[in-house]
Design a protein around this motif. Sequence first.
Motif, PDB file in Angstrom:
ATOM      1  N   GLU A 102       0.766  -0.970   0.532  1.00  0.00           N
ATOM      2  CA  GLU A 102      -0.124  -0.321  -0.030  1.00  0.00           C
ATOM      3  C   GLU A 102       0.738   1.263  -0.193  1.00  0.00           C
ATOM      4  N   SER A 103       1.594   1.001   0.255  1.00  0.00           N
ATOM      5  CA  SER A 103       2.690   2.917   0.570  1.00  0.00           C
ATOM      6  C   SER A 103       3.861   2.535  -0.758  1.00  0.00           C
ATOM      7  N   GLY A 104       3.321   1.320  -1.570  1.00  0.00           N
ATOM      8  CA  GLY A 104       4.555   1.927  -3.227  1.00  0.00           C
ATOM      9  C   GLY A 104       5.056   0.784  -3.342  1.00  0.00           C
ATOM     10  N   ALA A 105       5.012   0.236  -4.469  1.00  0.00           N
ATOM     11  CA  ALA A 105       5.822  -0.763  -4.833  1.00  0.00           C
ATOM     12  C   ALA A 105       5.865  -1.088  -6.351  1.00  0.00           C
ATOM     13  N   ARG A 106       7.432  -0.875  -6.890  1.00  0.00           N
ATOM     14  CA  ARG A 106       6.864  -1.297  -8.678  1.00  0.00           C
ATOM     15  C   ARG A 106       6.517  -2.680  -9.713  1.00  0.00           C
ATOM     16  N   LEU A 107       7.205  -3.683  -8.535  1.00  0.00           N
ATOM     17  CA  LEU A 107       7.511  -4.436  -8.580  1.00  0.00           C
ATOM     18  C   LEU A 107       7.485  -5.476  -7.179  1.00  0.00           C
ATOM     19  N   VAL A 108       7.185  -6.915  -7.415  1.00  0.00           N
ATOM     20  CA  VAL A 108       6.898  -7.458  -6.313  1.00  0.00           C
ATOM     21  C   VAL A 108       7.371  -9.205  -6.467  1.00  0.00           C
ATOM     22  N   VAL A 109       8.585  -9.280  -6.018  1.00  0.00           N
ATOM     23  CA  VAL A 109       8.962 -10.499  -5.813  1.00  0.00           C
ATOM     24  C   VAL A 109       8.426 -11.486  -5.502  1.00  0.00           C
ATOM     25  N   LEU A 110       7.918 -12.102  -5.049  1.00  0.00           N
ATOM     26  CA  LEU A 110       6.803 -13.242  -4.350  1.00  0.00           C
ATOM     27  C   LEU A 110       6.872 -14.546  -4.200  1.00  0.00           C
ATOM     28  N   ASP A 111       6.863 -15.267  -2.902  1.00  0.00           N
ATOM     29  CA  ASP A 111       6.727 -16.476  -2.564  1.00  0.00           C
ATOM     30  C   ASP A 111       5.811 -16.456  -2.833  1.00  0.00           C
ATOM     31  N   VAL A 112       5.845 -18.399  -2.896  1.00  0.00           N
ATOM     32  CA  VAL A 112       4.122 -18.630  -2.386  1.00  0.00           C
ATOM     33  C   VAL A 112       3.752 -19.044  -1.009  1.00  0.00           C
ATOM     34  N   MET A 113       4.823 -20.185  -0.447  1.00  0.00           N
ATOM     35  CA  MET A 113       4.297 -20.867   0.560  1.00  0.00           C
ATOM     36  C   MET A 113       5.111 -19.624   1.802  1.00  0.00           C
ATOM     37  N   LEU A 114       4.218 -19.299   3.005  1.00  0.00           N
ATOM     38  CA  LEU A 114       3.878 -17.671   3.357  1.00  0.00           C
ATOM     39  C   LEU A 114       2.545 -17.516   4.859  1.00  0.00           C
ATOM     40  N   PRO A 115       2.997 -17.582   5.506  1.00  0.00           N
ATOM     41  CA  PRO A 115       2.793 -16.896   7.201  1.00  0.00           C
ATOM     42  C   PRO A 115       0.926 -16.694   6.286  1.00  0.00           C
ATOM     43  N   ASN A 116       0.137 -16.649   7.369  1.00  0.00           N
ATOM     44  CA  ASN A 116      -1.106 -15.908   7.762  1.00  0.00           C
ATOM     45  C   ASN A 116      -1.710 -16.428   5.719  1.00  0.00           C
ATOM     46  N   ASP A 119      -1.042 -17.179   1.690  1.00  0.00           N
ATOM     47  CA  ASP A 119      -0.261 -17.309   1.481  1.00  0.00           C
ATOM     48  C   ASP A 119       0.266 -16.242   0.013  1.00  0.00           C
ATOM     49  N   GLY A 120       0.952 -16.873  -0.978  1.00  0.00           N
ATOM     50  CA  GLY A 120       1.255 -15.702  -1.423  1.00  0.00           C
ATOM     51  C   GLY A 120       0.353 -15.551  -2.790  1.00  0.00           C
ATOM     52  N   PHE A 121      -0.247 -17.195  -3.523  1.00  0.00           N
ATOM     53  CA  PHE A 121      -1.367 -16.736  -3.509  1.00  0.00           C
ATOM     54  C   PHE A 121      -3.101 -16.215  -3.888  1.00  0.00           C
ATOM     55  N   GLY A 122      -2.659 -15.260  -2.102  1.00  0.00           N
ATOM     56  CA  GLY A 122      -3.617 -14.923  -1.648  1.00  0.00           C
ATOM     57  C   GLY A 122      -3.422 -13.151  -1.552  1.00  0.00           C
ATOM     58  N   VAL A 123      -2.219 -13.173  -1.758  1.00  0.00           N
ATOM     59  CA  VAL A 123      -1.084 -12.264  -2.162  1.00  0.00           C
ATOM     60  C   VAL A 123      -1.218 -11.188  -3.067  1.00  0.00           C
ATOM     61  N   CYS A 124      -1.145 -12.129  -3.946  1.00  0.00           N
ATOM     62  CA  CYS A 124      -1.214 -12.445  -5.392  1.00  0.00           C
ATOM     63  C   CYS A 124      -2.677 -11.496  -5.973  1.00  0.00           C
ATOM     64  N   LYS A 125      -3.660 -12.588  -5.657  1.00  0.00           N
ATOM     65  CA  LYS A 125      -5.345 -11.760  -5.824  1.00  0.00           C
ATOM     66  C   LYS A 125      -5.535 -10.850  -5.039  1.00  0.00           C
ATOM     67  N   LYS A 126      -4.820 -10.144  -3.576  1.00  0.00           N
ATOM     68  CA  LYS A 126      -5.125  -8.503  -3.993  1.00  0.00           C
ATOM     69  C   LYS A 126      -4.557  -7.844  -3.970  1.00  0.00           C
ATOM     70  N   ILE A 127      -3.217  -8.062  -4.152  1.00  0.00           N
ATOM     71  CA  ILE A 127      -3.512  -6.531  -5.406  1.00  0.00           C
ATOM     72  C   ILE A 127      -3.050  -6.569  -6.677  1.00  0.00           C
ATOM     73  N   ARG A 128      -4.535  -8.000  -7.009  1.00  0.00           N
ATOM     74  CA  ARG A 128      -4.600  -7.724  -8.856  1.00  0.00           C
ATOM     75  C   ARG A 128      -6.261  -6.810  -8.269  1.00  0.00           C
ATOM     76  N   GLU A 129      -6.302  -6.609  -7.156  1.00  0.00           N
ATOM     77  CA  GLU A 129      -7.593  -5.928  -7.183  1.00  0.00           C
ATOM     78  C   GLU A 129      -7.674  -4.698  -7.463  1.00  0.00           C
ATOM     79  N   THR A 130      -6.148  -4.688  -6.971  1.00  0.00           N
ATOM     80  CA  THR A 130      -6.414  -2.643  -6.785  1.00  0.00           C
ATOM     81  C   THR A 130      -4.941  -2.560  -7.552  1.00  0.00           C
ATOM     82  N   SER A 131      -4.502  -3.217  -8.755  1.00  0.00           N
ATOM     83  CA  SER A 131      -2.810  -2.215  -9.650  1.00  0.00           C
ATOM     84  C   SER A 131      -2.289  -3.938 -10.425  1.00  0.00           C
ATOM     85  N   ASN A 132      -1.698  -3.132 -11.659  1.00  0.00           N
ATOM     86  CA  ASN A 132      -0.759  -3.944 -12.229  1.00  0.00           C
ATOM     87  C   ASN A 132       0.417  -3.879 -12.329  1.00  0.00           C
ATOM     88  N   ALA A 133       0.641  -3.671 -11.265  1.00  0.00           N
ATOM     89  CA  ALA A 133       1.880  -3.772 -10.672  1.00  0.00           C
ATOM     90  C   ALA A 133       3.111  -4.971 -11.283  1.00  0.00           C
TER      91      ALA A 133
END
Length: 220
Positions: A42-56, A58-72
């Motif tokens: 939310e503070s801003g990033a031009r690119l995300v390097v994202l692992d999948v197996m994360l606590p709380n 996972d990376g698939f959920g993070v990817c989905k959430k980011i894509r709801e608001t950004s095309n980074a």
Amino acid sequence: MTDILVVEDNIEMGTLLCDFLKAEGYSVNHCTDGESALSAFESGARLVVLDVMLPNLDGFGVCKKIRETSNAPIIIVSAKTEKDDKLNGLILGADDYIEKPYDIEILLAKIKGIFARRYNSDVLSDGFLKIDRSKRTACKGDDLLDLTQKEFDLLSLLVENTGKTLSKDFLFNKIWGFDSFSEPQTLTVHIKWLRQKIEANPKKPEHIVTVWGVGYRYER
């Protein structure tokens, strides 16, 4: 705005990648779980390097959430190597999916390629300034700025690196060259001239800010 958000729960691996990216000149933020990654994004990033197996979350959920608001751009790096996992990541909006263990130089090449395609276009526009490098024109809103060649090159370099502090030596060598006969003080003079042309109050600049002892930074 941070150049790259690294989301990796393996602290040693994440730190190693961050150090490598910083050595290449990128600004980096490192998160170790999905929820903190979304907050950092939310503070801003031009690119995300994202692992999948994360606590709380996972990376698939993070990817989905980011894509709801950004095309980074998002590059997934994961030990999950099944075809269905790769397809899921790409369907959710990832730009690439790299298997672990990965070659860090290949990952860097992919990052550089994405930055070149996405951010190094001929037109730089942030809603305040619009710079067309092919036409060598710069506008503040609807007003065409009257810039010298060096002013244009300097402003373009600052805007291209929005949010990143650039040292005086870096700016001088980029614009005037290592073998220039110009005095380093000429950079200060050109910064003053640019402020007079784009700032509402050149004595209290909000866009071309001084980082004392280091150099200058452009802020939108």
